[in-house]
Design an enzyme around this catalytic site. Structure first.
Site, mmCIF file in Angstrom:
data_model
loop_
_atom_site.group_PDB
_atom_site.id
_atom_site.type_symbol
_atom_site.label_atom_id
_atom_site.label_comp_id
_atom_site.label_asym_id
_atom_site.label_seq_id
_atom_site.Cartn_x
_atom_site.Cartn_y
_atom_site.Cartn_z
ATOM 1 C CG ASN A 166 0.988 8.297 4.493
ATOM 2 O OD1 ASN A 166 0.443 7.231 4.818
ATOM 3 N ND2 ASN A 166 1.320 8.578 3.246
ATOM 4 C CE LYS A 218 4.680 7.285 2.743
ATOM 5 N NZ LYS A 218 5.747 7.633 1.808
ATOM 6 C CG HIS A 269 0.844 9.326 -1.109
ATOM 7 N ND1 HIS A 269 1.924 8.707 -1.694
ATOM 8 C CD2 HIS A 269 1.326 9.961 -0.004
ATOM 9 C CE1 HIS A 269 3.004 8.943 -0.963
ATOM 10 N NE2 HIS A 269 2.675 9.707 0.059
ATOM 11 C CD GLU A 276 4.344 6.054 -1.119
ATOM 12 O OE1 GLU A 276 3.486 5.669 -0.305
ATOM 13 O OE2 GLU A 276 5.408 6.608 -0.756
ATOM 14 C CD GLU A 280 3.421 13.712 0.614
ATOM 15 O OE1 GLU A 280 3.613 13.742 1.835
ATOM 16 O OE2 GLU A 280 3.213 12.652 -0.009
ATOM 17 N N GLY A 284 10.596 9.442 1.032
ATOM 18 C CA GLY A 284 11.293 8.228 1.462
ATOM 19 C C GLY A 284 12.745 8.165 1.024
ATOM 20 C CB SER A 291 12.923 13.274 3.418
ATOM 21 O OG SER A 291 12.989 12.156 2.564
HETATM 22 P P1 13P Z 1 8.565 10.287 4.035
HETATM 23 O O1 13P Z 1 8.363 11.243 5.153
HETATM 24 O O2 13P Z 1 8.876 8.889 4.486
HETATM 25 O O3 13P Z 1 9.513 10.802 3.002
HETATM 26 O O4 13P Z 1 7.134 10.153 3.293
HETATM 27 C C1 13P Z 1 6.470 11.286 2.930
HETATM 28 C C2 13P Z 1 5.121 10.906 2.475
HETATM 29 O O5 13P Z 1 4.943 10.289 1.442
HETATM 30 C C3 13P Z 1 3.988 11.276 3.330
HETATM 31 O O6 13P Z 1 2.785 11.078 2.669
#
Ligand code: 13P
Length: 248
Positions: A8, A10, A93, A95, A165, A171, A211
């Protein structure tokens, strides 16, 4: 065992940056034995399609809107995604739930539309730090699954990939332990088994995200109920090559 390694990106990478990065990684991951899915920003998908031609790399997107067309300023339809070669789409997601206020009804509508259009949904669920500290992890996951999958037939459910997640691990560099991740991925599969039957449960794929990097991937992905990962930050780095090519 064969795993699903999903990236992903982002909101990262311009077209130029995408070309430069894909030039480095595509030759190294194109024949992987794992399933690799790259979910890129919309503007980079055509570049990926061109550069991943005749490879095993699957094309994914990070969002779409469930209506067919019309006055939905700023949105992208399933037909637009399919037209550019998209086979997978991330839905729900954290976010998008938090920053863009997407609720379970919208997420449910998106999953139904994606399934109808034969785009595989990657549905994200997960608890906040507060919910985990208050021992409400399973309650939260159960509520999200029940609402997000409402009204979807069993035969369709097995096509959905679910990504666990935990919000506190996204992150932050603070990954769930393999034990913690396994526990919730197993809970998700058990929930699916109870609601839709054992054969659907067996066919389901559940990923862990939060992460994940080249150091911790092996321990996480060797767990019985973790079928792979949804990878953010580390998917933008060259270590992603190793993560894709590792035999788990
Ligand atoms: P990170 O791997 O940067 O923690 O992000 C995970 C994520 O949100 C994947 O969709």
């Amino acid at each position: 065992m064969k795993k699903i390694i999903a990236a992903n990106w982002k909101m990262n990478m311009t077209i130029t940056e995408t070309k430069n990065f894909l030039k480095k990684i595509v030759p190294k991951i194109k024949n992987t034995k794992n399933d690799v899915i790259l979910c890129l920003p919309f503007t980079n998908i055509q570049t990926l399609k061109n550069m991943a031609k005749n490879t095993k790399i699957h094309i994914g997107a990070q969002n779409f809107y469930f209506e067919d067309k019309g006055a939905y300023t700023g949105e992208i339809s399933s037909a637009m995604l399919k037209d550019v070669g998209v086979e997978y789409v991330i839905i729900g997601h954290s976010e998008r739930r938090e920053i863009f206020k997407e609720d379970d009804l919208l997420i449910n509508n998106k999953i139904k539309k994606a399934l109808k259009e034969k785009i595989i949904p990657i549905l994200c669920v997960g608890e906040s730090l507060k919910e985990r500290q208050e021992n409400k992890t399973f309650e939260k996951i159960k509520k999200q699954l029940a609402n997000d999958l409402l009204g979807i037939e069993s035969s369709q459910i097995k096509k959905i990939i679910i990504a666990y997640e935990p919000i506190w691990a996204i992150g932050t560099g603070k990954t769930a332990t393999a034990g913690e991740a396994e526990e919730v991925c197993k809970y998700i599969k058990d929930f699916i088994g109870k609601e839709y039957g054992e054969s659907i449960k067996k066919a389901m794929k559940v990923l862990y995200g939060g992460s994940v990097n080249n150091q911790n991937a092996k321990e996480l992905f060797k767990k019985e109920n973790i079928d792979g990962g949804l990878i953010g930050g580390a998917s933008l780095k060259l270590e992603f090559i190793d993560m894709v090519n590792t035999k788990y």
